[in-house]
Design a protein around this motif. Structure first.
Motif, PDB file in Angstrom:
ATOM      1  N   SER A  77      25.448 147.593 104.530  1.00  0.00           N
ATOM      2  CA  SER A  77      25.714 146.166 104.403  1.00  0.00           C
ATOM      3  C   SER A  77      24.823 145.566 103.315  1.00  0.00           C
ATOM      4  N   GLY A  78      25.011 144.282 103.071  1.00  0.00           N
ATOM      5  CA  GLY A  78      24.224 143.602 102.047  1.00  0.00           C
ATOM      6  C   GLY A  78      22.854 143.159 102.513  1.00  0.00           C
ATOM      7  N   GLU A  79      22.499 143.472 103.765  1.00  0.00           N
ATOM      8  CA  GLU A  79      21.196 143.066 104.283  1.00  0.00           C
ATOM      9  C   GLU A  79      20.076 143.693 103.457  1.00  0.00           C
ATOM     10  N   PRO A  80      18.957 142.971 103.307  1.00  0.00           N
ATOM     11  CA  PRO A  80      17.830 143.532 102.553  1.00  0.00           C
ATOM     12  C   PRO A  80      17.319 144.828 103.182  1.00  0.00           C
ATOM     13  N   ARG A  81      16.920 145.748 102.335  1.00  0.00           N
ATOM     14  CA  ARG A  81      16.343 147.016 102.780  1.00  0.00           C
ATOM     15  C   ARG A  81      14.913 147.086 102.234  1.00  0.00           C
ATOM     16  N   VAL A  82      13.990 147.268 103.152  1.00  0.00           N
ATOM     17  CA  VAL A  82      12.569 147.309 102.813  1.00  0.00           C
ATOM     18  C   VAL A  82      11.985 148.617 103.332  1.00  0.00           C
ATOM     19  N   LEU A  83      11.125 149.231 102.535  1.00  0.00           N
ATOM     20  CA  LEU A  83      10.416 150.439 102.957  1.00  0.00           C
ATOM     21  C   LEU A  83       8.917 150.237 102.774  1.00  0.00           C
ATOM     22  N   HIS A  84       8.153 150.937 103.622  1.00  0.00           N
ATOM     23  CA  HIS A  84       6.698 150.902 103.564  1.00  0.00           C
ATOM     24  C   HIS A  84       6.214 152.329 103.320  1.00  0.00           C
ATOM     25  N   PHE A  85       5.329 152.480 102.333  1.00  0.00           N
ATOM     26  CA  PHE A  85       4.812 153.798 101.977  1.00  0.00           C
ATOM     27  C   PHE A  85       3.296 153.807 101.977  1.00  0.00           C
ATOM     28  N   ASP A  86       2.746 154.972 102.278  1.00  0.00           N
ATOM     29  CA  ASP A  86       1.309 155.246 102.181  1.00  0.00           C
ATOM     30  C   ASP A  86       1.211 156.622 101.532  1.00  0.00           C
ATOM     31  N   HIS A  87       0.826 156.659 100.245  1.00  0.00           N
ATOM     32  CA  HIS A  87       0.768 157.939  99.526  1.00  0.00           C
ATOM     33  C   HIS A  87      -0.554 158.631  99.866  1.00  0.00           C
ATOM     34  N   LEU A  88      -0.477 159.769 100.510  1.00  0.00           N
ATOM     35  CA  LEU A  88      -1.674 160.446 101.012  1.00  0.00           C
ATOM     36  C   LEU A  88      -2.558 161.023  99.917  1.00  0.00           C
ATOM     37  N   HIS A  89      -2.015 161.297  98.726  1.00  0.00           N
ATOM     38  CA  HIS A  89      -2.817 161.880  97.649  1.00  0.00           C
ATOM     39  C   HIS A  89      -3.448 160.834  96.746  1.00  0.00           C
ATOM     40  N   THR A  90      -2.797 159.692  96.579  1.00  0.00           N
ATOM     41  CA  THR A  90      -3.325 158.665  95.669  1.00  0.00           C
ATOM     42  C   THR A  90      -3.988 157.512  96.413  1.00  0.00           C
ATOM     43  N   GLY A  91      -3.715 157.396  97.702  1.00  0.00           N
ATOM     44  CA  GLY A  91      -4.242 156.278  98.481  1.00  0.00           C
ATOM     45  C   GLY A  91      -3.472 154.982  98.285  1.00  0.00           C
ATOM     46  N   GLU A  92      -2.415 155.014  97.476  1.00  0.00           N
ATOM     47  CA  GLU A  92      -1.632 153.808  97.223  1.00  0.00           C
ATOM     48  C   GLU A  92      -0.744 153.479  98.420  1.00  0.00           C
ATOM     49  N   LYS A  93      -0.587 152.183  98.640  1.00  0.00           N
ATOM     50  CA  LYS A  93       0.285 151.685  99.692  1.00  0.00           C
ATOM     51  C   LYS A  93       1.296 150.752  99.023  1.00  0.00           C
ATOM     52  N   LEU A  94       2.504 150.746  99.562  1.00  0.00           N
ATOM     53  CA  LEU A  94       3.551 149.910  98.977  1.00  0.00           C
ATOM     54  C   LEU A  94       4.498 149.446 100.068  1.00  0.00           C
ATOM     55  N   GLU A  95       4.797 148.160 100.059  1.00  0.00           N
ATOM     56  CA  GLU A  95       5.899 147.602 100.829  1.00  0.00           C
ATOM     57  C   GLU A  95       6.875 147.091  99.790  1.00  0.00           C
ATOM     58  N   VAL A  96       8.089 147.612  99.782  1.00  0.00           N
ATOM     59  CA  VAL A  96       9.013 147.287  98.708  1.00  0.00           C
ATOM     60  C   VAL A  96      10.416 146.984  99.231  1.00  0.00           C
ATOM     61  N   GLU A  97      10.973 145.875  98.772  1.00  0.00           N
ATOM     62  CA  GLU A  97      12.370 145.573  99.011  1.00  0.00           C
ATOM     63  C   GLU A  97      13.114 146.134  97.797  1.00  0.00           C
ATOM     64  N   TYR A  98      13.983 147.104  98.055  1.00  0.00           N
ATOM     65  CA  TYR A  98      14.664 147.779  96.954  1.00  0.00           C
ATOM     66  C   TYR A  98      16.166 147.476  96.910  1.00  0.00           C
ATOM     67  N   PHE A  99      16.661 146.754  97.927  1.00  0.00           N
ATOM     68  CA  PHE A  99      18.087 146.441  98.006  1.00  0.00           C
ATOM     69  C   PHE A  99      18.242 145.092  98.681  1.00  0.00           C
ATOM     70  N   SER A 100      19.088 144.237  98.112  1.00  0.00           N
ATOM     71  CA  SER A 100      19.358 142.940  98.731  1.00  0.00           C
ATOM     72  C   SER A 100      20.627 142.369  98.116  1.00  0.00           C
ATOM     73  N   GLY A 101      21.346 141.605  98.899  1.00  0.00           N
ATOM     74  CA  GLY A 101      22.547 140.954  98.399  1.00  0.00           C
ATOM     75  C   GLY A 101      23.611 141.907  97.902  1.00  0.00           C
ATOM     76  N   GLY A 102      23.652 143.104  98.488  1.00  0.00           N
ATOM     77  CA  GLY A 102      24.671 144.065  98.104  1.00  0.00           C
ATOM     78  C   GLY A 102      24.368 144.851  96.841  1.00  0.00           C
ATOM     79  N   ARG A 103      23.118 144.770  96.346  1.00  0.00           N
ATOM     80  CA  ARG A 103      22.794 145.532  95.135  1.00  0.00           C
ATOM     81  C   ARG A 103      21.349 146.034  95.173  1.00  0.00           C
ATOM     82  N   TYR A 104      21.138 147.094  94.430  1.00  0.00           N
ATOM     83  CA  TYR A 104      19.782 147.636  94.282  1.00  0.00           C
ATOM     84  C   TYR A 104      18.989 146.730  93.354  1.00  0.00           C
TER      85      TYR A 104
END
Length: 172
Positions: A24-51
């Motif tokens: 569906s067109g609902e927003p898609r959000v993912l949360h990441f924790d990169h174990l080798h770099t220590g970086e963390k990211l919360e990212v909305e990569y899809f919304s309104g029917g598009r990437y």
């Protein structure tokens, strides 16, 4: 019908509502924790029917080859698979990233060290990621990934991760 076939059919039918939501067109959000770099990211990569290009670029940066710094292009359907897997497991914790994109040089080096690394790994095309999640037992994460029937699933309990990819459906 064999027990295995019946089990996969039931899993596919159970997956339909989650797959419908993921398309569906609902927003898609993912949360990441990169174990080798220590970086963390919360990212909305899809919304309104598009990437969303900014969200995809942020995911590409986080999932880069941490050994070389090379940034690949992650298959957006891999992110969709992770989103569906989060819905399937009910996890509230970030994906712990072990390996995302791999440059050909890194893949070659890892293949020389281990027979478990494919020479034509889907990591090199941004179609694979090795993960775990703090609030989901590894075996349950594997079973949930298998039930989605959206690509390959590798189970590495000795190394404490599950491999998921957007290649053909298979398991090891």
């Amino acid at each position: 019908m064999s027990t295995l076939s019946r089990r996969h059919l039931v899993a596919a039918l159970v997956a339909l509502p989650a797959l419908a939501r993921a398309r569906s067109g609902e927003p898609r959000v993912l949360h990441f924790d990169h174990l080798h770099t220590g970086e963390k990211l919360e990212v909305e990569y899809f919304s309104g029917g598009r990437y969303l290009s900014d969200g995809l670029a942020a995911a590409n940066r986080l999932l880069r080859d941490f050994r070389t710094g090379d940034v690949g292009t992650v298959d957006p359907t891999l992110l969709d698979l992770l989103h569906a897997l989060r819905e399937r497991t009910g996890s509230t914790q970030p994906y712990q990233i072990i390996s995302g994109y791999r440059s050909p040089a890194t893949n070659r080096m890892l293949h020389e060290r281990s027979s478990g690394v494919a020479t034509k790994s889907l990591h090199m095309s941004g179609q694979a990621v090795d993960i775990r999640v703090a609030d989901v037992p590894l075996a349950r994460l594997r079973e949930a990934a298998l039930s989605l029937q959206r690509g390959g699933v590798g189970f590495y309990p000795g190394s404490n991760f599950v491999h998921v990819d957007t290649g053909r459906v298979r398991a090891w």
